[in-house]
Design an enzyme around this catalytic site. Structure first.
Site, PDB file in Angstrom:
ATOM      1  N   ASP A   1       0.811  -1.215   0.000  1.00  0.00           N
ATOM      2  CA  ASP A   1       0.000   0.000   0.000  1.00  0.00           C
ATOM      3  C   ASP A   1       0.849   1.271   0.000  1.00  0.00           C
ATOM      4  O   ASP A   1       0.660   2.160   0.843  1.00  0.00           O
ATOM      5  CB  ASP A   1      -0.947   0.015   1.210  1.00  0.00           C
ATOM      6  CG  ASP A   1      -1.704  -1.280   1.390  1.00  0.00           C
ATOM      7  OD1 ASP A   1      -2.076  -1.873   0.368  1.00  0.00           O
ATOM      8  OD2 ASP A   1      -1.919  -1.696   2.542  1.00  0.00           O
TER       9      ASP A   1
ATOM     10  N   GLU B   1     -11.239   1.150  -3.809  1.00  0.00           N
ATOM     11  CA  GLU B   1     -10.598   1.627  -2.585  1.00  0.00           C
ATOM     12  C   GLU B   1      -9.364   2.452  -2.956  1.00  0.00           C
ATOM     13  O   GLU B   1      -9.101   2.726  -4.113  1.00  0.00           O
ATOM     14  CB  GLU B   1     -10.200   0.438  -1.700  1.00  0.00           C
ATOM     15  CG  GLU B   1      -9.293  -0.558  -2.399  1.00  0.00           C
ATOM     16  CD  GLU B   1      -9.027  -1.819  -1.589  1.00  0.00           C
ATOM     17  OE1 GLU B   1      -9.280  -1.822  -0.381  1.00  0.00           O
ATOM     18  OE2 GLU B   1      -8.562  -2.803  -2.186  1.00  0.00           O
TER      19      GLU B   1
END
Length: 538
Positions: A22, A194
């Site tokens: 991420d 997302e």
């Protein structure tokens, strides 16, 4: 004679190998930073620094104390998800989500914001923002306003749990969200939308999101609008980046990206990838960080060559790339605190249990709870960054009874690990043994229990792809292999997911660690002294 390696013009991916998912990339002046998720590990939010996008130096983690992050009792793969690092108004802004659960369709995500004048801190007390979703980010617009984005979670049965991307204004003067929430993007047919980031360029607002889930179907999706609040149109050519449907690629799971521009005007995308082990397809190293060169023509859509992750990318103009020589990483524990490659599980490395002063040049670890406990474990570990690596440590330990154990571990989570350790038999004799935890079931490896007649012993774990082996030495330089090969692929996200099919409690998002572990299950003051620890790749 030593022959220097020739400089090259390309850089190998991943640039941050091992558990570094991420990525949020940021440039401030000549300095680049990448912040990555840490989940149940301290320090929270791991950061690397570079001045050329080629050589990355770990700075350690930002959230170093319970004032900033409390992971007490945090479940496996919960904790810190998808941090976002930005710079505005003379301050670094770090936005992060602390996720509490997977069960029942809930996440209970709480978003926090801390700020600091430099990456070295000091970091402010956390500001509590909304808990409507995770993967939050900040966008600082040209007019001086700041906006918070996140995925929008919907817990209701029968509803899409990923219910689009929302945005709300953040007032940095009063340090709170103001005004209404707006849903600006509902995603594409890929679903699981997302990880939103917004970039302004050529009069457009570009919305970069992750879709498809952080598995083999992951992708980076781009949409754009002339207005911040939309409507946003999706790139008609499909995902900006994906490895979905391409099992031939070395790098899989490509997605969750953020963009950065060099001082020379070049663009790069930082994104996560994973490297499956054949033939199982399991990614023991976890989700890693890679970079790709981005071509961004005026008034056009950002493009990556072939739209797939490449094992190499071109270095920025004027940057010389010299492959670093292979070297063992040795820690003699001479420093007053742990180095940036070490992490601790669920609690910060405070002097009450991580002691670098009582015995100079030794790390004294005071024993904690059992391997299954989630409150006071005593595990000091580092990421596995290469499919072939060796971890060695020398420990001095005198166990009083079977409730005291110390040694080295190959670890994924509280349900999946291997543990080469010293403990005591019922008659007090020190013994060497291997415990295995598979899907939460703990067993002793048969036939390996070995009596010891010394208090100082060297311990070794060797990972060779899917094969994990252990060895020990009681006389320096004379290693004895235990003669058993264990399955290293149980230390992977994929194995964690398959433990209980269809049960979200079994999700896994981290990666394999090797480390130093001590238990004092009777709370009798047990501790172990580690003289050194060495990590070698290849």
């Amino acid at each position: 004679m030593t022959i220097a390696k020739a400089a090259v013009t390309t850089v190998r991916n991943p640039v941050l190998p091992g558990f570094h998912p991420d990525p949020s990339i940021l440039r401030v002046g000549a300095d680049y930073y990448i912040a990555t998720s840490t989940f149940e590990w301290y320090p929270g939010v791991r950061v690397h620094h570079s001045t050329d996008l080629v050589d990355w130096r770990p700075l350690g983690g930002v959230l170093t104390e319970r004032r900033l992050l409390d992971l007490t009792g945090t479940a496996d793969s919960c904790g810190v998800w998808a941090p976002n690092l930005t710079y505005a108004h003379g301050l670094f802004h770090l936005l992060y989500t602390d996720v509490a659960t997977f069960a029942g369709g809930y996440w209970d995500p709480q978003n926090y914001l801390v700020t600091a004048p430099s990456m070295a801190g000091p970091w402010s007390d956390p500001v509590v923002l909304h808990g409507r979703g995770f993967d939050a980010s900040l966008f600082h617009d040209d007019d001086g306003t700041t906006w918070m984005l996140s995925m929008r979670a919907d817990w209701r049965p029968g509803h899409d749990r990923f219910a689009g991307i929302s945005i709300q204004r953040y007032d940095h003067r009063v340090r709170r969200l103001v005004g209404p929430e707006h849903v600006i993007f509902e995603g594409t047919d890929a679903g699981l939308t997302e990880a939103p980031n917004i970039y302004r360029r050529d009069g457009w607002y570009y919305l970069v999101t992750a879709e498809g889930g952080t598995t083999l179907t992951h992708q980076v999706t781009v949409a754009r609008s002339r207005r911040l609040l939309g409507p946003y149109d999706v790139d008609p050519n499909g995902p900006m980046l994906t490895s979905s449907g391409r099992p031939d690629l070395e790098l899989q799971k490509a997605g969750h990206g953020s963009l950065v521009q060099t001082p020379g005007g070049e663009w790069y995308l930082a994104h996560l990838v994973a490297r499956p082990y054949a033939p199982s397809g399991r990614c023991v190293l976890g989700r890693e960080t890679a970079l790709q060169r981005v071509d961004w023509p005026f008034n056009g859509w950002p493009r990556i060559r072939d739209g797939v992750p490449a094992p190499e990318f071109p270095a920025p103009a004027g940057v010389t790339v010299t492959p670093p020589p292979a070297a063992a990483e040795v820690d003699h524990f001479d420093a007053p605190r742990l180095g940036p490659d070490w992490s601790t599980l669920r609690r910060p490395a405070t002097p009450d249990w991580v002691d670098l002063t009582s015995r100079p040049s030794y790390l004294r670890i005071r024993g904690g709870q059992s391997p299954m406990a989630r409150h006071r474990p005593s595990l000091v570990a580092r990421r596995v960054t290469d499919p072939r690596c060796t971890f060695e440590a020398t420990v001095e330990f005198v166990p009083r009874n079977f409730r005291q154990l110390a040694g080295i571990t190959a670890y994924y989570n509280s349900r999946n690990w291997y543990y080469l350790h010293v403990t005591a038999d019922d008659d007090g004799t020190p013994v060497l043994d291997v415990l295995c935890c598979d899907s939460g079931r703990v067993t002793a490896a048969p036939g390996l229990r070995t009596p010891l007649d010394v208090r100082r012993v060297g311990l070794r774990a060797r990972l060779d792809g899917a094969a994990l082996t252990f060895a020990y030495e009681t006389t320096p330089g004379t290693w004895q292999d235990l003669g058993r090969t264990f399955d290293a692929t149980t230390l992977s996200d994929e194995y964690a997911v398959t433990l209980v099919p269809g049960e979200p409690e079994a999700w896994g998002f981290t990666g394999a660690f090797v480390g130093l572990w001590v238990q004092d299950l009777g709370a009798e003051g047990g501790y172990a002294d580690f003289d050194s620890a060495t990590y070698t790749t290849g």
